[in-house]
Enzyme design. Structure first.
Site, PDB file in Angstrom:
ATOM      1  CE1 TYR A   1      -3.999  -2.074   0.400  1.00 27.38           C
ATOM      2  CE2 TYR A   1      -2.570  -3.376   1.823  1.00 27.38           C
ATOM      3  CZ  TYR A   1      -3.735  -3.246   1.088  1.00 27.38           C
ATOM      4  OH  TYR A   1      -4.626  -4.284   1.029  1.00 27.38           O
ATOM      5  CB  SER A   2       4.379   1.730  -0.950  1.00 26.47           C
ATOM      6  OG  SER A   2       5.281   2.792  -1.143  1.00 26.47           O
ATOM      7  CG  ASN A   3       0.791   6.919   0.282  1.00 24.32           C
ATOM      8  OD1 ASN A   3      -0.208   6.427  -0.218  1.00 24.32           O
ATOM      9  ND2 ASN A   3       0.825   7.374   1.529  1.00 24.32           N
ATOM     10  CG  HIS A   4       8.401   5.769  -2.380  1.00 22.91           C
ATOM     11  ND1 HIS A   4       8.961   6.908  -2.927  1.00 22.91           N
ATOM     12  CD2 HIS A   4       9.261   4.752  -2.669  1.00 22.91           C
ATOM     13  CE1 HIS A   4      10.104   6.603  -3.505  1.00 22.91           C
ATOM     14  NE2 HIS A   4      10.305   5.307  -3.369  1.00 22.91           N
ATOM     15  CG  LEU A   5       6.094   0.845  -4.141  1.00 22.82           C
ATOM     16  CD1 LEU A   5       5.459  -0.542  -4.037  1.00 22.82           C
ATOM     17  CD2 LEU A   5       7.398   0.769  -4.907  1.00 22.82           C
TER      18      LEU A   5
END
Length: 314
Positions: free
Chosen positions: A76-80
């Protein structure tokens, strides 16, 4: 249009993000003034601290002639998602090394599906390998398995020395605007740069969204890499992670929905909701003297699909 031209368009100078006062009884009855630094509005597809961290790294990647980007993150990474969007906008390939090889055979969640739609190739690593990704030999093996070649490597969360230079600009925008500037923390890079940018007399407060109590050492290490040593006045307010990364229990969801209804501000659940909750609780407990002006950094916007589901593995 070549990559350099696209980079110049993507990273063209932008005005400081808006700083807005909100009148909230949870703060006003204790004599505390609340400002929201709407960094979620700084860029339509790379909002908030993702813009601040990625911009200097994208410059380095394109100017260094790297054929693509590779980075790391959870399901659930915002960065990805931000890295995938940046790759699409720049016309550059992206690879995401995702924690949890058991996810490889499952349908993609909304977050990873967005990454894939933006052209990111996903490589799923075992959780044991992922935990050791900062060890040189393990990282080399992970990158080799992902087949990234000479891609530019951006660490998990985008936090490195270049990212801190971008986040320091956020601090400079807030100099003299508040007694305390608060931000939610995942890997610590935003707080580390923010504190440095605030300068003498500025105070930064970080609210970790992960359990574990490890973040202080990470921030000190990042500041050594970026600035050669400690920079700025910062502290951490632990204990507001609500069970771990991406956990959004019912009481936190109700709090965020109430704040949205009162102020018309969209509240991202994984980071921003925990920040606002923490500031509300700390204010009620008397942590800030009457007359204090607090600035809360809104680092991102809610995902269209709603808050992320629980992922306690990070």
């Amino acid at each position: 249009m070549n990559r350099t031209t696209r980079l110049d368009l993507l990273l063209q100078p932008r005005p400081p993000s808006p700083l807005r006062e909100v009148r909230d009884d949870g703060f006003e009855r204790h004599g505390v003034r609340l400002l929201l630094k709407r960094d979620d509005l700084v860029h339509p597809e790379l909002p908030g601290n993702k813009w601040r961290k990625l911009a200097p790294n994208l410059r380095a990647a394109v100017r260094g002639g790297h054929p693509g980007l590779v980075t790391f993150g959870g399901a659930y990474s915002n960065h990805l998602r931000a890295t995938a969007a940046a790759g699409r906008l720049l016309g550059i390939s992206t690879v995401g090394v995702v924690r949890g090889d058991e996810l490889a055979g499952r349908p993609l969640n909304a977050s990873l599906a967005r990454c894939a739609a933006d052209g990111m190739r996903l490589h799923f690593a075992s959780r044991s390998e992922y935990r050791r990704k900062n060890e040189p030999e393990v990282r080399a093996a992970l990158l080799a398995a992902a087949g990234v070649g000479d891609a530019y490597v951006i660490p998990e969360g985008g936090s490195n020395a270049l990212a801190l230079s971008g986040c320091a600009e956020l601090g400079r925008e807030l100099r003299g605007e508040a007694d305390v500037v608060a931000v939610a923390c995942g890997t610590g890079g935003t707080l580390a740069g923010l504190a440095a940018g605030l300068g003498p007399g500025g105070r930064a407060l970080g609210v970790p969204v992960l359990a574990g109590g490890f973040l202080g050492a990470e921030i000190r290490s990042l500041q050594r890499q970026a600035f050669g040593g400690p920079a700025g006045d910062w502290t951490l307010a632990e204990g507001f992670h609500h069970g771990g990364y991406a956990r959004v229990p019912a009481e936190l969801e109700a709090f965020a929905a109430g704040f949205e209804a009162r102020h018309g501000v969209p509240v991202e659940r994984v980071y921003v909701a925990k920040l606002l909750w923490a500031l509300t609780e700390l204010t009620a407990a008397g942590a800030f003297p009457r007359g204090t002006t607090l600035a809360a950094v809104v680092t991102g916007a809610p995902e269209p699909s709603g808050p992320a589901q629980a992922d306690s593995s990070r």
